[in-house]
Design a protein around this motif. Structure first.
Motif, short mmCIF file in Angstrom:
data_model
loop_
_atom_site.label_atom_id
_atom_site.label_comp_id
_atom_site.label_asym_id
_atom_site.label_seq_id
_atom_site.Cartn_x
_atom_site.Cartn_y
_atom_site.Cartn_z
N THR A 1 0.83 -1.21 0.00
CA THR A 1 0.00 0.00 0.00
C THR A 1 0.86 1.25 0.00
N TRP A 2 1.92 1.26 0.82
CA TRP A 2 2.80 2.42 0.84
C TRP A 2 3.48 2.62 -0.52
N THR A 3 3.83 1.52 -1.19
CA THR A 3 4.45 1.63 -2.51
C THR A 3 3.51 2.29 -3.50
N ALA A 4 2.24 1.85 -3.48
CA ALA A 4 1.25 2.45 -4.39
C ALA A 4 1.02 3.92 -4.05
N ILE A 5 0.98 4.25 -2.75
CA ILE A 5 0.78 5.64 -2.35
C ILE A 5 1.93 6.51 -2.82
N ALA A 6 3.15 6.00 -2.71
CA ALA A 6 4.32 6.78 -3.14
C ALA A 6 4.26 7.09 -4.63
N HIS A 7 3.93 6.08 -5.46
CA HIS A 7 3.83 6.30 -6.91
C HIS A 7 2.72 7.30 -7.24
N ASP A 8 1.55 7.14 -6.59
CA ASP A 8 0.44 8.05 -6.87
C ASP A 8 0.76 9.47 -6.41
N PHE A 9 1.46 9.60 -5.30
CA PHE A 9 1.80 10.93 -4.80
C PHE A 9 2.72 11.65 -5.77
N MET A 10 3.74 10.97 -6.29
CA MET A 10 4.66 11.60 -7.23
C MET A 10 3.95 11.95 -8.54
N THR A 11 2.96 11.14 -8.92
CA THR A 11 2.17 11.47 -10.12
C THR A 11 1.33 12.71 -9.89
N GLU A 12 0.66 12.79 -8.72
CA GLU A 12 -0.16 13.95 -8.41
C GLU A 12 0.68 15.22 -8.31
N MET A 13 1.92 15.11 -7.85
CA MET A 13 2.79 16.27 -7.74
C MET A 13 3.35 16.70 -9.09
N GLY A 14 3.21 15.86 -10.12
CA GLY A 14 3.76 16.17 -11.43
C GLY A 14 5.23 15.85 -11.57
N PHE A 15 5.76 15.02 -10.67
CA PHE A 15 7.17 14.64 -10.72
C PHE A 15 7.40 13.34 -11.47
N ALA A 16 6.34 12.63 -11.81
CA ALA A 16 6.45 11.34 -12.51
C ALA A 16 5.20 11.12 -13.36
N ASP A 17 5.35 10.26 -14.38
CA ASP A 17 4.23 9.86 -15.25
C ASP A 17 3.52 11.07 -15.86
N ARG A 18 4.28 12.01 -16.36
CA ARG A 18 3.69 13.19 -17.00
C ARG A 18 3.27 12.86 -18.43
N ASP A 19 2.32 13.64 -18.93
CA ASP A 19 1.82 13.43 -20.29
C ASP A 19 2.55 14.25 -21.34
N ASP A 20 3.51 15.10 -20.91
CA ASP A 20 4.19 15.98 -21.86
C ASP A 20 5.58 15.48 -22.22
N GLN A 21 5.81 14.19 -22.03
CA GLN A 21 7.08 13.55 -22.41
C GLN A 21 8.27 14.04 -21.58
N VAL A 22 8.03 14.72 -20.49
CA VAL A 22 9.11 15.12 -19.59
C VAL A 22 9.50 13.90 -18.76
N PRO A 23 10.77 13.56 -18.69
CA PRO A 23 11.18 12.35 -17.96
C PRO A 23 10.91 12.48 -16.46
N ASP A 24 10.73 11.31 -15.84
CA ASP A 24 10.50 11.29 -14.40
C ASP A 24 11.73 11.78 -13.65
N ALA A 25 11.48 12.40 -12.53
CA ALA A 25 12.58 12.78 -11.66
C ALA A 25 13.20 11.53 -11.04
N ARG A 26 14.44 11.62 -10.64
CA ARG A 26 15.06 10.55 -9.88
C ARG A 26 14.56 10.65 -8.43
N TRP A 27 13.87 9.62 -7.96
CA TRP A 27 13.30 9.66 -6.62
C TRP A 27 13.31 8.29 -5.97
N VAL A 28 13.16 8.28 -4.64
CA VAL A 28 13.16 7.05 -3.87
C VAL A 28 12.23 7.24 -2.67
#
Length: 671
Positions: A121-148
Motif C-alpha cells: 500500500t505504501w508503494t502504491a501511495i508513493a507512486h500516486d503521490f509523485m504522479t499527483e505532484m507532477g514529478f512522474a508519469d507526465r503526459d508531456d514527455q518530460v522524464p520522471d525525476a530521480r526519486w526514492v
C-alpha cells in the motif's frame, strides 16, 4: 495523511539519515519501497548507510553530470525585500535570501490511531503521490525525476510514515517544478486519503489550520529561557490587543507599549496606504551571553486571522477619515517609536468588574443566537472576536500558553475565511470590546477565573452550534472536545490539582467532579443535576481514600486525588534505614564448628562484598542451621512461629541418623 515538505542542499546527508538509526535510535528495518524506474530496479529492499550513499549519488547524478555539480539556487524575493526594508543593501539582501536547494524531500505520515499500512500500500501511495505532484508519469514527455521512497518504522510518536527524496534536476537537465509545492502536496494528500480509505483531515477539508512551531523556535526558546516561543507570545498579544482597542492607531500604540516592535508594509509606489505589517521582539541575549538575532513575523505567519486586512474586518475599529489619518501617522512613526507604559485599570481586578464582564458575555451569547446560520461572515467575525477575548484573559492569567490560549486558537481557526468573502466593514458591531478591554487592563487577576472562563466557554459553544448547523460537524466536534478539556483543566487548577501530575479519575474524585462540571457547560446539560451527582459520589470516594491509607500495598493518594510517589527524601531515608539495619550487630545461629556461616562458602570473599551483603547472606544462612550442636541453644524464630524440632513435633521419635552407605545406590545417584 499529513505531508511535510523540506528542501536541502546535501542528498548524501539526507539519505544517510533516512537509512541510519535516527535521532533517538527510532529507525528500524530501514528499506526502500519504491522509486523511479532506474532506482527501483536496483535498490528496492533493505538499505544501510553504505547503500544509501549509492542511492544518493544516483538521485543526484543528473545535476553532477549535466550541471557539472553546480548547486541549484533558490531566491526568496519576499525575504530580500524585507531585508532591504531593514536597511540592508540590495546585493547583501539578495545574497542572504538565496539558498541551495539540491534536494526535494517530503514525508507522508499517518496518525498513530490509524495503525500501519503494508509495504504494498505504501508503494502504491508513493507512486500516486509523485504522479499527483507532477514529478512522474507526465503526459508531456518530460522524464520522471530521480526519486526514492524509504520506510524505516514508526516515528517516536507512533506514526507510520514514509520519506520521499528526489533530485532537483531531471535526467534531461530540466529543473524540478517546486512552485507551490506545499499546497500541491496537501491537494495530493486529499486525493490519496479518499482513494485508499484513509482518515480525511477535517482541517484540510473545512479550513481552520494554523502554522506549527518549528524545532528551531523551540531551541531558541530554550536558549533564551522564555516561557513560550516568540511566535506564541506575539500571537497572543497581537490578537488580545486588537480586540481590546477601538482604533488602528490605538492598537499600534498599545502594541509598542507592550514591547512589540511593529513595521508597516506599504502599497507599492508610495507610503499612503498600509497593506500589511510585521512584528518582532527586541533582541534577546541567550544564557551563554550570545545575542539572538531578532526574527520578524508577518501577521499571516502568526495566524491566518491576524493579517492586517483580516483584523480590520473582525476587530470593528473606527473607520472614518480621521481614524485612517491617525493610523497612518502612527504607522509612519515606524521603528523609531519609543515604548510607553501600557494602560492598566485600577478597578480591573475588582469583583464588580468580573460581574460586569460576565453580564456582557451573557448578552454576547444571546446576540450570537440571533445570527443567521447562513451568514458566515457574521459568525466568523463573532468567532474571531471571541478568540480575542480569550486571548486577553489568557494574557492576564497564564504565564505560558495554557487552556485559555488553546480555546482562543480554536475559535480563531473557526473564524478563518477567505479575504474575498469578508465584508468591507463589520455591520454587527463589537459587543466584546468592553469585555476584552477590561480583561486586558486587569492588574492582578487570579489564575483561577472559573466564572469568567465558564462564561467565555458558553460563547464558544454558541459558535460550535453554528458550525454544526452549517455542516461543519468535524470542526464543531473538535471545538467541543477542546473546550471540555480546557475547562476541565481550569477547574482542576482552581481546586489545587496539578494536571501534569498523575491523579485519580474514578467517580467521586475531585478530577472527575471537574470533568463533570466542564461537560455540563459544554454540553448544555442541567448543572444542578450534575452537582447532585457529584454530591452523591464524593463521600464514597472520600471513604475509599481513607481506606487506602491503611491498606497495605495499595496506591497512595491525597485528598485531591494526586497520586503520591516516593520523594527523593523518602527514598534516601528508606535506603539509610536499610543500611543501618544491615549494619546492626546480631547473634547468628552457630554451625557445627561453633562459628558463623562464612561467605566464602558461597564463592565470595569478604573483601569483594559490598556493605550489607554479609548481613544479607548471614540472615539467609540462619535458616540452614535449624539444629545446633549446643543443646542449650535454640533456633531462631521465623515469622511462621517457633522452629520445630523432632522432640517437640514427635517426642517418641529418636534424633535423626544418616542411613548406612549402599555403594550401588550411591553409584546410581551419582554420589
Amino acid at each position: 495523511m499529513i505531508p511535510k515538505v523540506h528542501r536541502s542542499s546535501d542528498m548524501v546527508r539526507l539519505l544517510r539519515y533516512l537509512a541510519g538509526p535516527g535521532k533517538a535510535n527510532e529507525h528500524t528495518n530501514q528499506r526502500v519501497l519504491a522509486g523511479d524506474l532506474v532506482t527501483a530496479s536496483v535498490f528496492v529492499g533493505r538499505v544501510d548507510t553504505a547503500r544509501a550513499v549509492e542511492i544518493a549519488r544516483l538521485l543526484d547524478s543528473p545535476r553532477q553530470t549535466l550541471l557539472r555539480g553546480e548547486p541549484v539556487l533558490a531566491v526568496s524575493h519576499k525575504k530580500a525585500r524585507a531585508l532591504m526594508a531593514e536597511g540592508m543593501s540590495r546585493t547583501e539582501a539578495y545574497t542572504a535570501a538565496t539558498k541551495v536547494e539540491n534536494t526535494w524531500h517530503c514525508s507522508l505520515s499517518l496518525g498513530a490511531e490509524e495503525g500501519q499500512l503494508d509495504d504494498a500500500t505504501w508503494t502504491a501511495i508513493a507512486h500516486d503521490f509523485m504522479t499527483e505532484m507532477g514529478f512522474a508519469d507526465r503526459d508531456d514527455q518530460v522524464p520522471d525525476a530521480r526519486w526514492v521512497a524509504v520506510h524505516h518504522g514508526l516515528s517516536a510518536n507512533g506514526n507510520d510514515h514514509i520519506h520521499i527524496a528526489a533530485g532537483a534536476i531531471r535526467p534531461d537537465g530540466s529543473r524540478l517544478d517546486t512552485y507551490r509545492d506545499y499546497s500541491r502536496a496537501q491537494d495530493a494528500a486529499r486525493v490519496l486519503e479518499r482513494k485508499y480509505g484513509l482518515k480525511v483531515l477535517a482541517s484540510r477539508e473545512e479550513g481552520g489550520t494554523e502554522r506549527g512551531t518549528s524545532q528551531a523556535e523551540r531551541a531558541r526558546q530554550e536558549r533564551t529561557g522564555a516561557p513560550e516561543t516568540e511566535r506564541e507570545a506575539l500571537r497572543r498579544r497581537v490578537r488580545a490587543i486588537a480586540m481590546a482597542t477601538g482604533s488602528e492607531a490605538e492598537w499600534l500604540r498599545e502594541m509598542r507599549a507592550a514591547g512589540i516592535v511593529v513595521r508597516p508594509r506599504y502599497e507599492a509606489g508610495g507610503t499612503d496606504e498600509v497593506i500589511g505589517y510585521a512584528v518582532r521582539w527586541p533582541a534577546h541575549v541567550a544564557e551563554d551571553a550570545r545575542p539572538e538575532k531578532p526574527i520578524w513575523y508577518s501577521g499571516g505567519k502568526l495566524a491566518k486571522d491576524l493579517t492586517l486586512s483580516a483584523i480590520r474586518g473582525w476587530a470593528a475599529w473606527e473607520s472614518g477619515p480621521a481614524a485612517r489619518e491617525e493610523a497612518l501617522t502612527e504607522w509612519r512613526h515606524g521603528l523609531a517609536e519609543k515604548a510607553v507604559r501600557p494602560r492598566r485599570g485600577a478597578e480591573a481586578a475588582s469583583p464588580e468588574m468580573q460581574d460586569r464582564v460576565i453580564a456582557e458575555l451573557g448578552a454576547w451569547s444571546r446576540y450570537m443566537r440571533t445570527i443567521p446560520v447562513g451568514d458566515r461572515d457574521a459568525w466568523a467575525t463573532a468567532a474571531s472576536q471571541s478568540a480575542g477575548a480569550f486571548a486577553a484573559l489568557s494574557m492576564r492569567t497564564e504565564v505560558r500558553p495554557g487552556p485559555l490560549d488553546r480555546l482562543s486558537r480554536q475559535l480563531a481557526r473557526a473564524g478563518q475565511q477567505p479575504a474575498h468573502t469578508r465584508r468591507p466593514h463589520n455591520v454587527h458591531g463589537s459587543g466584546l470590546r468592553s469585555v476584552a478591554r477590561m480583561l486586558w487592563a486587569a492588574q492582578s487577576p487570579q489564575a483561577s477565573q472559573v466564572a469568567l472562563a465558564t462564561a467565555l466557554v458558553e460563547c464558544l459553544t454558541e459558535i460550535g452550534r453554528m458550525l454544526e448547523a452549517s455542516d461543519r460537524a468535524h470542526a464543531a466536534a473538535a471545538m467541543a472536545s477542546t473546550a471540555r478539556r480546557a475547562l476541565t483543566e481550569i477547574h482542576m487548577r482552581a481546586e489545587g490539582i496539578d494536571p501534569s501530575r498523575p491523579y485519580r479519575r474514578e467517580a467521586g474524585s475531585p478530577a472527575w467532579a471537574c470533568a463533570m462540571r466542564a461537560a455540563a457547560v459544554v454540553n448544555g446539560t442541567d448543572r444542578r443535576e450534575t452537582e447532585h451527582q457529584i454530591a452523591e459520589a464524593t463521600p464514597l470516594w472520600h471513604q475509599e481514600q481513607l481506606m487506602s491509607r491503611i491498606r497495605p500495598g495499595g496506591e497512595r493518594y491525597d485528598e485531591k486525588g494526586q497520586i503520591l510517589g516516593e520523594t527523593a527524601q523518602q527514598k534516601e531515608k528508606r535506603v539509610r534505614d536499610a543500611l543501618d539495619a544491615a549494619a546492626r550487630p546480631r547473634t547468628p545461629a552457630q554451625n557445627r564448628s561453633g562459628k558463623g556461616a562464612d561467605p566464602t562458602l558461597f564463592g565470595r570473599t569478604r573483601r569483594s562484598m559490598q556493605p550489607g551483603d554479609w548481613a544479607a547472606m548471614r540472615d539467609g544462612t540462619e535458616e540452614l542451621h535449624t539444629y545446633s550442636a549446643d543443646p542449650d541453644s535454640s533456633a531462631p524464630e521465623s515469622s511462621a512461629g517457633p522452629a520445630r524440632t523432632p522432640e517437640t513435633e514427635h517426642p517418641e521419635h529418636q534424633p535423626y541418623r544418616a542411613p548406612e552407605s549402599n555403594p550401588r545406590h550411591d553409584r546410581d545417584h551419582g554420589r
